[in-house]
Scaffold this motif. Structure first.
Motif, PDB file in Angstrom:
ATOM      1  N   LYS A   1      70.927 -16.738  29.177  1.00  0.00           N
ATOM      2  CA  LYS A   1      69.919 -17.782  29.001  1.00  0.00           C
ATOM      3  C   LYS A   1      69.483 -18.282  30.371  1.00  0.00           C
ATOM      4  N   GLY A   2      68.221 -18.607  30.483  1.00  0.00           N
ATOM      5  CA  GLY A   2      67.638 -19.103  31.713  1.00  0.00           C
ATOM      6  C   GLY A   2      66.138 -18.969  31.607  1.00  0.00           C
ATOM      7  N   VAL A   3      65.424 -19.619  32.485  1.00  0.00           N
ATOM      8  CA  VAL A   3      63.969 -19.557  32.447  1.00  0.00           C
ATOM      9  C   VAL A   3      63.472 -18.426  33.327  1.00  0.00           C
ATOM     10  N   ILE A   4      63.886 -18.430  34.583  1.00  0.00           N
ATOM     11  CA  ILE A   4      63.475 -17.377  35.510  1.00  0.00           C
ATOM     12  C   ILE A   4      64.673 -16.910  36.322  1.00  0.00           C
ATOM     13  N   PHE A   5      64.572 -15.660  36.786  1.00  0.00           N
ATOM     14  CA  PHE A   5      65.627 -15.071  37.606  1.00  0.00           C
ATOM     15  C   PHE A   5      64.988 -14.463  38.845  1.00  0.00           C
ATOM     16  N   ASN A   6      65.651 -14.615  40.000  1.00  0.00           N
ATOM     17  CA  ASN A   6      65.141 -13.928  41.172  1.00  0.00           C
ATOM     18  C   ASN A   6      65.590 -12.469  41.113  1.00  0.00           C
ATOM     19  N   LEU A   7      65.038 -11.644  41.980  1.00  0.00           N
ATOM     20  CA  LEU A   7      65.306 -10.210  41.912  1.00  0.00           C
ATOM     21  C   LEU A   7      66.771  -9.882  42.138  1.00  0.00           C
ATOM     22  N   LYS A   8      67.434 -10.640  43.001  1.00  0.00           N
ATOM     23  CA  LYS A   8      68.857 -10.394  43.249  1.00  0.00           C
ATOM     24  C   LYS A   8      69.678 -10.664  41.985  1.00  0.00           C
ATOM     25  N   GLU A   9      69.347 -11.730  41.269  1.00  0.00           N
ATOM     26  CA  GLU A   9      70.067 -12.047  40.032  1.00  0.00           C
ATOM     27  C   GLU A   9      69.868 -10.947  38.988  1.00  0.00           C
ATOM     28  N   ILE A  10      68.654 -10.428  38.905  1.00  0.00           N
ATOM     29  CA  ILE A  10      68.361  -9.354  37.947  1.00  0.00           C
ATOM     30  C   ILE A  10      69.142  -8.100  38.308  1.00  0.00           C
ATOM     31  N   GLU A  11      69.226  -7.796  39.594  1.00  0.00           N
ATOM     32  CA  GLU A  11      70.007  -6.633  40.032  1.00  0.00           C
ATOM     33  C   GLU A  11      71.495  -6.858  39.736  1.00  0.00           C
ATOM     34  N   GLU A  12      71.996  -8.065  39.953  1.00  0.00           N
ATOM     35  CA  GLU A  12      73.412  -8.366  39.693  1.00  0.00           C
ATOM     36  C   GLU A  12      73.758  -8.268  38.208  1.00  0.00           C
ATOM     37  N   MET A  13      72.749  -8.452  37.336  1.00  0.00           N
ATOM     38  CA  MET A  13      72.963  -8.287  35.901  1.00  0.00           C
ATOM     39  C   MET A  13      72.904  -6.811  35.499  1.00  0.00           C
ATOM     40  N   ASN A  14      72.687  -5.928  36.481  1.00  0.00           N
ATOM     41  CA  ASN A  14      72.573  -4.486  36.252  1.00  0.00           C
ATOM     42  C   ASN A  14      71.427  -4.131  35.306  1.00  0.00           C
ATOM     43  N   ILE A  15      70.310  -4.833  35.472  1.00  0.00           N
ATOM     44  CA  ILE A  15      69.143  -4.559  34.641  1.00  0.00           C
ATOM     45  C   ILE A  15      68.160  -3.669  35.397  1.00  0.00           C
ATOM     46  N   ILE A  16      67.690  -4.138  36.538  1.00  0.00           N
ATOM     47  CA  ILE A  16      66.735  -3.391  37.366  1.00  0.00           C
ATOM     48  C   ILE A  16      67.134  -3.592  38.820  1.00  0.00           C
ATOM     49  N   LYS A  17      67.158  -2.526  39.585  1.00  0.00           N
ATOM     50  CA  LYS A  17      67.421  -2.624  41.024  1.00  0.00           C
ATOM     51  C   LYS A  17      66.248  -3.326  41.705  1.00  0.00           C
ATOM     52  N   ILE A  18      66.518  -3.982  42.817  1.00  0.00           N
ATOM     53  CA  ILE A  18      65.485  -4.728  43.543  1.00  0.00           C
ATOM     54  C   ILE A  18      64.324  -3.819  43.929  1.00  0.00           C
ATOM     55  N   ASP A  19      64.610  -2.624  44.441  1.00  0.00           N
ATOM     56  CA  ASP A  19      63.539  -1.706  44.845  1.00  0.00           C
ATOM     57  C   ASP A  19      62.642  -1.334  43.670  1.00  0.00           C
ATOM     58  N   MET A  20      63.245  -1.077  42.517  1.00  0.00           N
ATOM     59  CA  MET A  20      62.472  -0.733  41.327  1.00  0.00           C
ATOM     60  C   MET A  20      61.635  -1.919  40.872  1.00  0.00           C
ATOM     61  N   ALA A  21      62.212  -3.109  40.900  1.00  0.00           N
ATOM     62  CA  ALA A  21      61.476  -4.313  40.507  1.00  0.00           C
ATOM     63  C   ALA A  21      60.263  -4.507  41.415  1.00  0.00           C
ATOM     64  N   LYS A  22      60.434  -4.282  42.711  1.00  0.00           N
ATOM     65  CA  LYS A  22      59.314  -4.422  43.642  1.00  0.00           C
ATOM     66  C   LYS A  22      58.220  -3.405  43.356  1.00  0.00           C
ATOM     67  N   LYS A  23      58.593  -2.185  42.970  1.00  0.00           N
ATOM     68  CA  LYS A  23      57.600  -1.173  42.597  1.00  0.00           C
ATOM     69  C   LYS A  23      56.835  -1.609  41.356  1.00  0.00           C
ATOM     70  N   LEU A  24      57.554  -2.117  40.355  1.00  0.00           N
ATOM     71  CA  LEU A  24      56.906  -2.588  39.129  1.00  0.00           C
ATOM     72  C   LEU A  24      55.943  -3.736  39.418  1.00  0.00           C
ATOM     73  N   ILE A  25      56.351  -4.614  40.315  1.00  0.00           N
ATOM     74  CA  ILE A  25      55.512  -5.752  40.690  1.00  0.00           C
ATOM     75  C   ILE A  25      54.255  -5.262  41.411  1.00  0.00           C
ATOM     76  N   SER A  26      54.410  -4.342  42.349  1.00  0.00           N
ATOM     77  CA  SER A  26      53.255  -3.849  43.109  1.00  0.00           C
ATOM     78  C   SER A  26      52.278  -3.079  42.230  1.00  0.00           C
ATOM     79  N   LYS A  27      52.775  -2.482  41.139  1.00  0.00           N
ATOM     80  CA  LYS A  27      51.914  -1.758  40.192  1.00  0.00           C
ATOM     81  C   LYS A  27      51.379  -2.673  39.084  1.00  0.00           C
ATOM     82  N   ASN A  28      51.668  -3.964  39.193  1.00  0.00           N
ATOM     83  CA  ASN A  28      51.271  -4.953  38.180  1.00  0.00           C
ATOM     84  C   ASN A  28      51.793  -4.609  36.792  1.00  0.00           C
TER      85      ASN A  28
END
Length: 71
Positions: free
Chosen positions: A11-38
């Motif tokens: 539960k939470g409202v927003i997560f930074n990229l490091k928190e998402i990576e620590e949850m083993n959901i998406i690596k930071i590099d992959m998240a940045k690619k998804l963000i850059s591709k909108n």
């Protein structure tokens, strides 16, 4: 069987990229690619990028495929 991401993601409202990576959901590099591709929406607070819990769930649901294995 459909994965219930609402139960899996803390539960939470927003997560930074490091928190998402620590949850083993998406690596930071992959998240940045998804963000850059909108492909995923972000909130920028200061110099950090954050992804909302609901956006994360929507992305995971949209990109989940059922794999069938023959035994």
């Amino acid at each position: 069987m459909k994965t219930n991401y609402d139960e899996l993601i803390p539960k939470g409202v927003i997560f930074n990229l490091k928190e998402i990576e620590e949850m083993n959901i998406i690596k930071i590099d992959m998240a940045k690619k998804l963000i850059s591709k909108n492909e995923i929406e972000v909130v920028k607070i200061g110099n950090k990028l954050h992804i909302s819990r609901s956006e994360l769930i929507c992305y995971l649901e949209a990109n989940t495929i059922v794999a069938y294995f023959n035994n």
